[in-house]
Design a protein around this motif. Structure first.
Motif, PDB file in Angstrom:
ATOM      1  N   LEU A 181       0.862  -1.171   0.000  1.00 20.64           N
ATOM      2  CA  LEU A 181       0.000   0.000   0.000  1.00 20.64           C
ATOM      3  C   LEU A 181       0.902   1.225   0.000  1.00 20.64           C
ATOM      4  CD1 LEU A 181      -1.247   0.734   3.571  1.00 20.64           C
ATOM      5  CD2 LEU A 181       0.002  -1.344   3.106  1.00 20.64           C
ATOM      6  N   CYS A 182       0.321   2.407  -0.049  1.00 21.88           N
ATOM      7  CA  CYS A 182       1.141   3.618   0.029  1.00 21.88           C
ATOM      8  C   CYS A 182       1.959   3.552   1.304  1.00 21.88           C
ATOM      9  CB  CYS A 182       0.259   4.866   0.042  1.00 21.88           C
ATOM     10  SG  CYS A 182       1.144   6.360   0.534  1.00 21.88           S
ATOM     11  N   GLU A 183       3.207   3.983   1.218  1.00 17.70           N
ATOM     12  CA  GLU A 183       4.130   3.871   2.351  1.00 17.70           C
ATOM     13  C   GLU A 183       4.047   5.057   3.306  1.00 17.70           C
ATOM     14  OE1 GLU A 183       6.368   1.486   3.038  1.00 17.70           O
ATOM     15  OE2 GLU A 183       6.162   0.185   1.287  1.00 17.70           O
ATOM     16  N   HIS A 184       3.251   6.065   2.974  1.00 20.45           N
ATOM     17  CA  HIS A 184       3.127   7.270   3.807  1.00 20.45           C
ATOM     18  C   HIS A 184       4.505   7.746   4.271  1.00 20.45           C
ATOM     19  CE1 HIS A 184      -1.230   7.213   3.531  1.00 20.45           C
ATOM     20  NE2 HIS A 184      -1.084   5.900   3.532  1.00 20.45           N
ATOM     21  N   CYS A 185       5.351   7.913   3.230  1.00 26.94           N
ATOM     22  CA  CYS A 185       6.787   8.156   3.439  1.00 26.94           C
ATOM     23  C   CYS A 185       7.066   9.419   4.263  1.00 26.94           C
ATOM     24  CB  CYS A 185       7.458   8.296   2.084  1.00 26.94           C
ATOM     25  SG  CYS A 185       7.113   6.930   0.957  1.00 26.94           S
ATOM     26  N   LEU A 186       8.222   9.377   4.971  1.00 23.95           N
ATOM     27  CA  LEU A 186       8.679  10.573   5.689  1.00 23.95           C
ATOM     28  C   LEU A 186       9.238  11.608   4.715  1.00 23.95           C
ATOM     29  CD1 LEU A 186      10.551   9.342   8.901  1.00 23.95           C
ATOM     30  CD2 LEU A 186       8.192  10.061   8.632  1.00 23.95           C
ATOM     31  N   ALA A 189       8.217  11.503  -2.285  1.00 22.11           N
ATOM     32  CA  ALA A 189       8.534  12.068  -3.599  1.00 22.11           C
ATOM     33  C   ALA A 189       7.279  12.610  -4.268  1.00 22.11           C
ATOM     34  CB  ALA A 189       9.186  10.992  -4.474  1.00 22.11           C
ATOM     35  N   CYS A 190       6.131  11.996  -3.996  1.00 25.40           N
ATOM     36  CA  CYS A 190       4.879  12.450  -4.611  1.00 25.40           C
ATOM     37  C   CYS A 190       4.570  13.879  -4.191  1.00 25.40           C
ATOM     38  CB  CYS A 190       3.728  11.516  -4.214  1.00 25.40           C
ATOM     39  SG  CYS A 190       3.481  11.390  -2.425  1.00 25.40           S
ATOM     40  N   VAL A 191       4.777  14.190  -2.908  1.00 21.33           N
ATOM     41  CA  VAL A 191       4.502  15.531  -2.392  1.00 21.33           C
ATOM     42  C   VAL A 191       5.452  16.538  -3.032  1.00 21.33           C
ATOM     43  CG1 VAL A 191       4.504  16.982  -0.318  1.00 21.33           C
ATOM     44  CG2 VAL A 191       3.577  14.654  -0.211  1.00 21.33           C
ATOM     45  N   ALA A 224       6.571  10.188  -9.897  1.00 24.59           N
ATOM     46  CA  ALA A 224       7.544  10.403  -8.816  1.00 24.59           C
ATOM     47  C   ALA A 224       7.466   9.311  -7.754  1.00 24.59           C
ATOM     48  CB  ALA A 224       7.309  11.762  -8.175  1.00 24.59           C
ATOM     49  N   CYS A 225       6.276   8.753  -7.522  1.00 19.22           N
ATOM     50  CA  CYS A 225       6.160   7.725  -6.475  1.00 19.22           C
ATOM     51  C   CYS A 225       6.849   6.443  -6.945  1.00 19.22           C
ATOM     52  CB  CYS A 225       4.695   7.422  -6.157  1.00 19.22           C
ATOM     53  SG  CYS A 225       4.549   5.980  -5.077  1.00 19.22           S
ATOM     54  N   PRO A 226       7.929   6.027  -6.283  1.00 17.80           N
ATOM     55  CA  PRO A 226       8.636   4.833  -6.752  1.00 17.80           C
ATOM     56  C   PRO A 226       7.845   3.553  -6.489  1.00 17.80           C
ATOM     57  CG  PRO A 226       9.594   5.620  -4.701  1.00 17.80           C
ATOM     58  CD  PRO A 226       8.559   6.618  -5.089  1.00 17.80           C
ATOM     59  N   TYR A 227       6.858   3.628  -5.613  1.00 17.23           N
ATOM     60  CA  TYR A 227       6.049   2.443  -5.306  1.00 17.23           C
ATOM     61  C   TYR A 227       4.798   2.378  -6.194  1.00 17.23           C
ATOM     62  CZ  TYR A 227       9.108   2.528  -1.276  1.00 17.23           C
ATOM     63  OH  TYR A 227      10.232   2.544  -0.476  1.00 17.23           O
ATOM     64  N   LYS A 228       4.630   3.381  -7.026  1.00 13.82           N
ATOM     65  CA  LYS A 228       3.480   3.496  -7.938  1.00 13.82           C
ATOM     66  C   LYS A 228       2.162   3.327  -7.181  1.00 13.82           C
ATOM     67  CE  LYS A 228       5.605   4.660 -11.546  1.00 13.82           C
ATOM     68  NZ  LYS A 228       6.456   5.519 -10.682  1.00 13.82           N
ATOM     69  N   LYS A 229       1.992   4.149  -6.169  1.00 17.19           N
ATOM     70  CA  LYS A 229       0.803   4.057  -5.331  1.00 17.19           C
ATOM     71  C   LYS A 229      -0.078   5.307  -5.403  1.00 17.19           C
ATOM     72  CE  LYS A 229       0.456  -0.067  -3.876  1.00 17.19           C
ATOM     73  NZ  LYS A 229      -0.773  -0.804  -4.278  1.00 17.19           N
ATOM     74  N   VAL A 230       0.102   6.109  -6.466  1.00 13.81           N
ATOM     75  CA  VAL A 230      -0.873   7.165  -6.744  1.00 13.81           C
ATOM     76  C   VAL A 230      -1.553   6.783  -8.055  1.00 13.81           C
ATOM     77  CG1 VAL A 230      -1.304   9.631  -6.984  1.00 13.81           C
ATOM     78  CG2 VAL A 230       0.723   8.848  -5.747  1.00 13.81           C
ATOM     79  N   TYR A 231      -2.861   6.912  -8.100  1.00 16.52           N
ATOM     80  CA  TYR A 231      -3.637   6.556  -9.288  1.00 16.52           C
ATOM     81  C   TYR A 231      -4.415   7.779  -9.745  1.00 16.52           C
ATOM     82  CZ  TYR A 231      -2.815   1.812  -7.581  1.00 16.52           C
ATOM     83  OH  TYR A 231      -2.227   0.659  -7.133  1.00 16.52           O
ATOM     84  N   GLU A 240      -5.692  10.008  -6.838  1.00 16.33           N
ATOM     85  CA  GLU A 240      -6.240   9.384  -5.640  1.00 16.33           C
ATOM     86  C   GLU A 240      -5.228   8.385  -5.113  1.00 16.33           C
ATOM     87  OE1 GLU A 240     -10.167   7.860  -5.840  1.00 16.33           O
ATOM     88  OE2 GLU A 240     -10.957   9.565  -6.959  1.00 16.33           O
ATOM     89  N   LYS A 241      -5.226   8.166  -3.841  1.00 19.42           N
ATOM     90  CA  LYS A 241      -4.285   7.217  -3.239  1.00 19.42           C
ATOM     91  C   LYS A 241      -4.805   6.723  -1.903  1.00 19.42           C
ATOM     92  CE  LYS A 241      -0.708   8.778  -1.056  1.00 19.42           C
ATOM     93  NZ  LYS A 241      -1.258   8.495   0.255  1.00 19.42           N
ATOM     94  N   CYS A 242      -4.107   5.729  -1.376  1.00 24.17           N
ATOM     95  CA  CYS A 242      -4.436   5.191  -0.051  1.00 24.17           C
ATOM     96  C   CYS A 242      -4.477   6.311   0.974  1.00 24.17           C
ATOM     97  CB  CYS A 242      -3.379   4.159   0.327  1.00 24.17           C
ATOM     98  SG  CYS A 242      -3.225   3.819   2.100  1.00 24.17           S
TER      99      CYS A 242
HETATM  100  S1  SF4 Z   1       2.365   7.894  -2.825  1.00 20.68           S
HETATM  101 FE1  SF4 Z   1       4.407   6.934  -3.037  1.00 20.68          FE
HETATM  102  S2  SF4 Z   1       5.938   8.547  -2.519  1.00 20.68           S
HETATM  103 FE2  SF4 Z   1       3.894   9.258  -1.850  1.00 20.68          FE
HETATM  104  S3  SF4 Z   1       3.828   8.682   0.321  1.00 20.68           S
HETATM  105 FE3  SF4 Z   1       2.860   7.003  -0.852  1.00 20.68          FE
HETATM  106  S4  SF4 Z   1       4.514   5.527  -1.293  1.00 20.68           S
HETATM  107 FE4  SF4 Z   1       5.496   7.464  -0.621  1.00 20.68          FE
END
Ligand code: SF4
Ligand code: SF4
Length: 485
Positions: A181-186, A189-191, A224-231, A240-242
């Motif tokens: 799922l989205c990693e809710h990164c610290l 990159a998406c932001v 930008a999201c390396p996990y490809k978790k934005v659609y 949209e995303k998790c």
């Molecule tokens: S969408 Fe991708 S870069 Fe953005 S918080 Fe989620 S996993 Fe991280």
């Protein structure tokens, strides 16, 4: 030191059976609408395999995440403002529908209305986008039963550095499931990539959301999201995303994927971190990335951290939740959870306990006893194939770190077997870098933890409602279409 709180998750991959209940319950809750048929905020992949969208881990192709330039500064891999401006109307780093799949439904009307006949009526697949008949040739978990086979394993980016010989042995060694799922990164990159400032990370709990009113559909977040978790919602043309089920989290409830997980392998909890250490950790040399990312976190029982947390506005009940956090226990205290692809440098907040099961199978194949820590330790050190693969996923290639975790997990089994059956003296836990009581605490968390131990989610405070809603003036999902769509 600036103390911040982050809601985070750990998954124990040894317990995932690949049932995809988490994916389906998430979809029913969040993406059961027109425009996001292809969006799986939570999906379950079979490894080795190419995942969803196809080969999402190939950053040479998609250019997701961050790199460090010659002067040691973080740069978005896809380039800065100039490149964004140059490609704003034709982003070359976007997956196409073929990289996901064309969603389909079935012609159920034919089944329901067909007159009596000698032959059974057939419900043909219909495109959910065009409504026309189509042939289904790919899907989000298409390679499930074939994970590890020559067909798909050979194109898994994590096997790129391993030889054909390694691949052939590997195929017969193991496969496992990887829920994502989205990693809710610290360091999301998406932001950073969003030209409209629509994506944001919540100050209070670190959840990353999209403001639908601000999104202009530039799609820079997707690449930008390396996990490809934005659609991108094809109806509204917005991202949209998790949401990490934030309405449930604010009410002190676990996410839908966690609550419905059949394997009970998910853990949710708060971690405290030092905002001042984030940038340096993201820019650390590759060999030090996992340690650097661990050092961002703060010990919630340290008096200096407690004092600073109070000064930074962390309420006492949240501090208590951080002290009881199963995520902190697994990732930091016992150090058995690892980040997914730390080399993307986004500092992901969903960590994984790597699967021990392939090593146990290999122990037996080597003629050893898979309940003996000695034999398992031997297999761990001999088995360069799965170790290399797991290291590619979780430690930026450091096989020693993965081996250390697997040895500790093997020691838990051997120790508890000896303790509960009385069959001989327990193995020396020090060989796995732990004490007997530590292994027993880890066993309780991994094997018999109740819901209240797996999900420690402090509710949001009513007095913060305005602050939580301030940024999100728009619902994070499904708003009116863009005028240009
Ligand atoms: S969408 Fe991708 S870069 Fe953005 S918080 Fe989620 S996993 Fe991280
Ligand atoms: S519900 Fe749990 S066990 Fe089933 S696929 Fe999802 S994470 Fe794995």
């Amino acid at each position: 030191m600036r103390v911040r709180a982050q809601m985070a998750m750990v998954m124990n991959l040894d317990k995932c059976i690949g049932c995809s209940t988490c994916s389906v319950t998430c979809k029913q809750t969040w993406t059961n609408r027109d425009g996001v048929e292809y969006a799986w905020f939570n999906n379950v992949e079979t490894k080795p395999g190419i995942g969803y969208p196809q080969r999402w881990e190939d950053q040479g192709r998609w250019k997701g995440g961050w790199t460090v330039d010659g002067s040691g500064r973080l740069r978005l891999r896809a380039g800065g403002r100039l490149r964004k401006l140059a490609t704003i109307f034709a982003n070359p780093d976007l997956p196409s529908l073929d990289d996901y799949y064309e969603p389909a439904t079935y012609d159920f009307d034919t089944l329901l209305t067909a007159p009596a006949a000698d032959r059974m009526p057939v419900a043909r697949p219909l495109s959910a986008i065009t409504g026309r008949p189509m042939a289904i040739e790919w899907g989000p978990n298409w390679d499930d039963d074939l994970g590890g086979s020559a067909l798909y394993a050979a194109t898994d980016p994590n096997l790129a550095g391993l030889t054909d010989q390694v691949q052939r042995s590997f195929e017969t060694t193991f496969m496992f499931h990887l829920p994502r799922l989205c990693e809710h990164c610290l360091n999301p990159a998406c932001v950073a990539a969003c030209p409209s400032g629509a994506l944001y990370k919540r100050e209070r709990d670190g959840i990353v959301l999209v403001n639908q009113d601000k999104c202009r559909g530039w799609r820079m977040c997707v690449s930008a999201c390396p996990y490809k978790k934005v659609y991108i919602n094809r109806v509204t043309a917005k991202a949209e995303k998790c949401t990490f089920c934030f309405p449930r989290i604010e009410a002190g409830l676990p996410t839908v994927c966690a609550e419905t997980c059949v394997g009970r392998l998910r853990y949710l909890g708060l971690v405290l971190y030092d905002l001042d250490r984030v940038e340096a950790a993201a820019a650390a040399p590759e060999a030090e990335l996992v340690d650097a990312q661990r050092q961002v976190f703060l010990d919630p029982s340290d008096p200096a951290v407690i004092a600073q947390a109070a000064a930074d506005g962390i309420p006492p009940d949240w501090l208590a939740a951080a002290q009881a956090s199963p995520v902190y226990a697994l990732a930091l205290r016992h150090r058995v959870a690892l980040p997914l692809h730390p080399e993307y440098r986004t500092l992901p907040m969903v960590w994984y306990i790597p699967p021990l099961s392939p090593v146990l199978d290999a122990t037996t194949a080597l003629g050893g006893d898979n309940t003996s820590a000695d034999d398992v330790f031997h297999a761990v050190t001999e088995l360069r194939i799965p170790l290399g693969y797991l290291a590619s996923l979780f430690t930026a290639g450091d096989t020693g770190l993965v081996a250390g975790v697997l040895m500790k997990l093997a020691a838990v089994r051997a120790h508890m077997r000896a303790v509960t059956t009385g069959a001989g003296a327990p193995d020396d836990p020090a060989a796995a870098g732990a004490t007997g009581p530590e292994l027993e605490a880890l066993y309780r968390l991994l094997a018999v933890a109740k819901m209240r131990d797996r999900y420690v989610v402090p509710p949001a405070h009513k007095e913060e409602a305005a602050e939580l809603a301030a940024w999100a003036s728009g619902c994070p999902l499904d708003r009116a279409p863009l005028a240009v769509a």
